[in-house]
Design an enzyme around this catalytic site. Sequence first.
Site, PDB file in Angstrom:
ATOM      1  N   GLU A 311      92.363 -75.998  28.368  1.00  0.00           N
ATOM      2  CA  GLU A 311      92.775 -76.312  27.002  1.00  0.00           C
ATOM      3  C   GLU A 311      91.718 -75.699  26.107  1.00  0.00           C
ATOM      4  O   GLU A 311      90.565 -76.128  26.089  1.00  0.00           O
ATOM      5  CB  GLU A 311      92.854 -77.828  26.785  1.00  0.00           C
ATOM      6  CG  GLU A 311      93.523 -78.182  25.474  1.00  0.00           C
ATOM      7  CD  GLU A 311      92.746 -79.189  24.670  1.00  0.00           C
ATOM      8  OE1 GLU A 311      92.250 -80.178  25.232  1.00  0.00           O
ATOM      9  OE2 GLU A 311      92.613 -78.959  23.455  1.00  0.00           O
ATOM     10  N   CYS A 345      90.637 -79.802  18.667  1.00  0.00           N
ATOM     11  CA  CYS A 345      91.365 -78.546  18.928  1.00  0.00           C
ATOM     12  C   CYS A 345      92.750 -78.568  18.283  1.00  0.00           C
ATOM     13  O   CYS A 345      93.335 -77.513  18.053  1.00  0.00           O
ATOM     14  CB  CYS A 345      91.527 -78.325  20.425  1.00  0.00           C
ATOM     15  SG  CYS A 345      89.969 -78.097  21.249  1.00  0.00           S
TER      16      CYS A 345
HETATM   17  C1  SIN Z   1      90.854 -81.686  21.758  1.00  0.00           C
HETATM   18  O1  SIN Z   1      90.415 -81.582  20.646  1.00  0.00           O
HETATM   19  O2  SIN Z   1      90.497 -80.893  22.635  1.00  0.00           O
HETATM   20  C2  SIN Z   1      91.798 -82.778  22.177  1.00  0.00           C
HETATM   21  C3  SIN Z   1      92.443 -83.472  21.052  1.00  0.00           C
HETATM   22  C4  SIN Z   1      93.351 -84.575  21.479  1.00  0.00           C
HETATM   23  O3  SIN Z   1      93.464 -84.908  22.662  1.00  0.00           O
HETATM   24  O4  SIN Z   1      93.992 -85.135  20.599  1.00  0.00           O
END
Ligand code: SIN
Length: 538
Positions: A311, A345
Amino acid sequence: MRLSRPPPLFRASLIRASLSARNQGVLVRMASTSTVGTRVRASELNGLTSAIPQTGLKDSSLLISQGYINGKWVDAKSGAKITVTNPATSEELGTVPEMGVEETKEAIAAAAEAFKTWSKTTAKYRHDILVKFYNLMKEHEEDLGRLITLENGKPLAEGKGENTYSASFIEWFAEEAVRTYGEHIPSPFPTVRNVVIKQPIGVVSILTPWNFPSAMITRKLGAALAAGCTAVVKPPPETPFSALALTELAKRAGVPDGVINVVTTQKNVNEVAKEMCENVEVKKVSFTGSTPVAKQLYKMSASTLKKVSIEAGGNAPFIVFDDADIDAAVEGAVYVKFRGTGQTCVCANRIYVQSSVYAEFASRLADKVAAFKVGNGLEQTTTHGPLIHERAIGKVANHVDDAVAKGAQVLVGGKRIEGLGTFYEPTVLSDVPPNALVNDEETFGPIAAITKFETEEEVIRYANNTPFGLAGYFFSRDVGRVWRVAEALEVGMVGANTGLISQANIPFGGIKESGLGREGSHGIEEYMITKFIAFGGL
Ligand code: SIN
């Protein structure tokens, strides 16, 4: 060795430092003229101008300053340590070992040995241990939430919210453990029966980021443990304490020695990561973090053709059409742009608003953002915390400067908050041109950059004009448009009339350069192999 004395966090010197910060009178100045109005606001940095509660953890044994290999808490062989600081105060929280390749090899060997027995346990056995682990996370939610706040900076409510989110992955995968069904496939041969079974893949390397010190671990570890895999976890050097506290709770829940191993590292990160990706005993690598690092890990993992889940970075578009419920769109933007002070993210990175509702949306969003209380997450009234470090401040400042140089207007915020910690004013920029850097790169900070558009076709072009494809959001009450836009966005996850997409039970992940594989939901599959068995000789 566990901490045998009160950690520096709770020492009088720190309290003195915090109190001296009260005299700094840091101002959040927010001003500018713009096409949609002017906001001027002056407020004190929350929590650095009043006494900070220093009550510490209820269970101090959850603050652990060692790595964990084969069921033992260990220091680095070199004795070297990493200093962990609170981004809200720049004060030292404590230290963890600076481990290297040797410790990583030991951790992988321990995980490989433990795999021989853990992989043979029943799914029900693993389910029960994960349920105990989940219950312990709930029981210790105050402490775990507080640890997240201390090392990451997010406000206590958000820290506790992350613990809830994090625990939900353990609960979800406990339930998934007992549902890793195989298949019977009717055979064209009368004396053959075709069966498909699922088996744990083996030792898993887990590398996680600082923006979710807990949830990004359980999202991977929960699935790995449920599947029957063993793991080596490398938490980020900025936020290792949550990982270590989770490990302690997993141990208390009955996870056997060697099943979870934790290697903490900072300077040796390249060598450690290489070992985690190239060691032949490791069968799967799971990473959350930036796209450039993801590409390096992917290359290293290719040397032994390991299964990989990634991810990586996002650059989420957030679109407001002229038929949207503007209140809902503003609420959505406040949540999904400023969650974690913009450091997720899936945060909205580019906000596109149709011209006829542009001024209204920008003005309402600016009002909401001007009311944020930025400061130390330990203060109950703080709504938004610091950025993680100086580099983050530099990137945010660069994006704001670039947008302003290209004609954007600062409605709210627009600069660093001087004083202790790494704070940047929550910022709203209007009239941001499509070619601004902020529309091109993930900011990972508290900037709402608003760009005007005229047509659906135009905004879809803007939205998809990026190598990234993690999440995308839009607001519209037209059901035809909702389907069209949801299908047209080149992303792995869409929020249609909502900014809230994150849950344990959804397939979380991206397309394009935002990642590979899915986590949560049926993500346990990523930690299993599919084996076909033809039973002959009937
Ligand atoms: C992330 O920022 O990598 C994950 C965000 C989320 O799980 O909501």
